[in-house]
Design a protein around this motif. Structure first.
Motif, PDB file in Angstrom:
ATOM      1  N   ALA A  15       0.854  -1.180   0.000  1.00  0.00           N
ATOM      2  CA  ALA A  15       0.000   0.000   0.000  1.00  0.00           C
ATOM      3  C   ALA A  15       0.892   1.232   0.000  1.00  0.00           C
ATOM      4  O   ALA A  15       1.796   1.359   0.825  1.00  0.00           O
ATOM      5  CB  ALA A  15      -0.902   0.002   1.227  1.00  0.00           C
ATOM      6  N   LEU A  72       1.007   5.307   0.328  1.00  0.00           N
ATOM      7  CA  LEU A  72       0.204   6.398   0.854  1.00  0.00           C
ATOM      8  C   LEU A  72       0.975   7.708   0.810  1.00  0.00           C
ATOM      9  O   LEU A  72       2.171   7.760   1.129  1.00  0.00           O
ATOM     10  CB  LEU A  72      -0.195   6.118   2.303  1.00  0.00           C
ATOM     11  CG  LEU A  72      -0.908   4.792   2.588  1.00  0.00           C
ATOM     12  CD1 LEU A  72      -1.108   4.626   4.085  1.00  0.00           C
ATOM     13  CD2 LEU A  72      -2.230   4.721   1.856  1.00  0.00           C
ATOM     14  N   ASP A  73       0.277   8.766   0.417  1.00  0.00           N
ATOM     15  CA  ASP A  73       0.796  10.128   0.522  1.00  0.00           C
ATOM     16  C   ASP A  73       0.003  10.805   1.630  1.00  0.00           C
ATOM     17  O   ASP A  73      -1.158  11.172   1.446  1.00  0.00           O
ATOM     18  CB  ASP A  73       0.635  10.859  -0.809  1.00  0.00           C
ATOM     19  CG  ASP A  73       1.183  12.274  -0.762  1.00  0.00           C
ATOM     20  OD1 ASP A  73       1.915  12.597   0.178  1.00  0.00           O
ATOM     21  OD2 ASP A  73       0.867  13.064  -1.682  1.00  0.00           O
ATOM     22  N   VAL A  74       0.615  10.945   2.799  1.00  0.00           N
ATOM     23  CA  VAL A  74      -0.099  11.357   4.005  1.00  0.00           C
ATOM     24  C   VAL A  74       0.201  12.823   4.318  1.00  0.00           C
ATOM     25  O   VAL A  74       1.366  13.210   4.486  1.00  0.00           O
ATOM     26  CB  VAL A  74       0.297  10.476   5.204  1.00  0.00           C
ATOM     27  CG1 VAL A  74      -0.476  10.890   6.447  1.00  0.00           C
ATOM     28  CG2 VAL A  74       0.076   9.002   4.875  1.00  0.00           C
ATOM     29  N   THR A 119       3.978  16.568   4.855  1.00  0.00           N
ATOM     30  CA  THR A 119       3.635  15.294   4.235  1.00  0.00           C
ATOM     31  C   THR A 119       4.694  14.245   4.530  1.00  0.00           C
ATOM     32  O   THR A 119       5.851  14.563   4.834  1.00  0.00           O
ATOM     33  CB  THR A 119       3.496  15.435   2.708  1.00  0.00           C
ATOM     34  OG1 THR A 119       4.745  15.897   2.152  1.00  0.00           O
ATOM     35  CG2 THR A 119       2.382  16.390   2.340  1.00  0.00           C
ATOM     36  N   THR A 121       5.598  10.209   2.751  1.00  0.00           N
ATOM     37  CA  THR A 121       5.268   9.118   1.854  1.00  0.00           C
ATOM     38  C   THR A 121       5.479   7.814   2.609  1.00  0.00           C
ATOM     39  O   THR A 121       6.506   7.635   3.274  1.00  0.00           O
ATOM     40  CB  THR A 121       6.142   9.156   0.593  1.00  0.00           C
ATOM     41  OG1 THR A 121       5.942  10.404  -0.078  1.00  0.00           O
ATOM     42  CG2 THR A 121       5.794   8.022  -0.348  1.00  0.00           C
ATOM     43  N   PHE A 139      -0.697   4.173  12.042  1.00  0.00           N
ATOM     44  CA  PHE A 139      -0.489   2.901  11.360  1.00  0.00           C
ATOM     45  C   PHE A 139      -0.246   1.764  12.354  1.00  0.00           C
ATOM     46  O   PHE A 139       0.341   1.966  13.413  1.00  0.00           O
ATOM     47  CB  PHE A 139       0.701   3.000  10.393  1.00  0.00           C
ATOM     48  CG  PHE A 139       0.625   4.167   9.459  1.00  0.00           C
ATOM     49  CD1 PHE A 139      -0.391   4.254   8.517  1.00  0.00           C
ATOM     50  CD2 PHE A 139       1.552   5.185   9.528  1.00  0.00           C
ATOM     51  CE1 PHE A 139      -0.470   5.333   7.656  1.00  0.00           C
ATOM     52  CE2 PHE A 139       1.482   6.275   8.676  1.00  0.00           C
ATOM     53  CZ  PHE A 139       0.466   6.354   7.740  1.00  0.00           C
TER      54      PHE A 139
END
Length: 259
Positions: free
Chosen positions: A2, A4-6, A18, A20, A110
């Motif tokens: 997975a 994700l760009d958070v 941000t 990654t 997470f």
């Protein structure tokens, strides 16, 4: 995997930032991808960028997603500007963000392991410096740390004199500079209890402008009996071809739970 760009708000930086993130998941239905089922929460690699880059650079310039897929390893790639992972003299509190706020945020968002034995850090250039800075300042948090072409001799280094000439380093550390502080890796090697330090891994190509600084770091570590795996006999420049090759060797070296 997975990807994700958070985006999230940082109290330390007082602004949104941000990261990654690569998280393990089943590759069923994904052509050419292989994953492994892991027992327990995934281990975590914090992977740091260099001076001219951001949190997306490892994903864009290497195959890191493909390399970690069969390892069941989560990868956290934060953004730190041109801060040298420091609380800047004029600017932002990036050290506070990276060393304190980021791991707390990761463990909140997470389902990954927060145990020392499951946590690693690595980086390239400025990020290699940041990785060793984290490991030497917080040996209780990291099981291993790796530097690829790292800026390992920030204090009194001729290799990065150009940063002083354009006032970049004084902006980060003031005119006093980092010498003899917790931002000075050579100072940290000499003053930390080597019995509690995690294993360190260092690689730098002979054509790299930071090669001499890496030699100096390795010599100091050897004199002090510090656990350092050092690869300084390779041809290679300060470029992504070298780092894409060498990050795979770092992953092979990390003490991962392997099936």
């Amino acid at each position: 995997m997975a990807l994700l760009d958070v985006r999230f708000y940082s109290e330390a930086l007082r602004e949104s930032t941000t990261m990654t993130v690569i998280l393990p998941e089943s590759a069923q239905g994904q052509i050419g991808m292989e994953t492994v089922e892991s027992d327990g929460k995934p281990q975590v690699l914090y992977l740091l960028h260099g001076l001219s880059d951001d949190d997306s650079i490892w994903l864009r310039r290497t195959s890191i997603e493909r390399y970690v897929a069969p390892l069941g390893l989560a990868v956290i790639m934060p953004k730190a500007g041109r801060s040298f992972y420091a609380d800047e003299h004029v600017g932002q509190r990036y050290w506070t963000f990276i060393s304190e706020e980021l791991p707390a945020t990761v463990n909140k968002l997470f389902n990954v392991s927060g145990k020392r034995e499951d946590t690693f850090v690595a980086g390239l250039s400025m990020g290699g410096y940041g990785a060793f800075k984290l490991a030497l300042n917080h040996p209780d948090r990291f099981a291993a740390a790796a530097s690829l072409s790292g800026a390992l001799k920030i204090a009194e280094s001729e290799s990065i004199e150009w940063l002083r000439s354009n006032d970049e380093l004084p902006q980060v550390w003031s005119e006093k500079g980092p010498t003899g502080t917790d931002d000075d890796l050579i100072h940290l090697l000499r003053t930390r209890d080597r019995s509690v330090l995690p294993p360190l891994y260092q690689v730098c190509g002979r054509q790299d402008f930071l090669y001499g600084d890496n030699i100096a770091f390795a010599q100091t570590a050897r004199e002090l009996g510090i656990d350092l795996v050092s690869h300084l006999d390779l041809d290679g420049d300060h470029d992504w071809q070298f780092w894409d090759d060498e990050i795979r060797r770092v992953l092979d070296w990390l003490p991962l739970r392997r099936k």
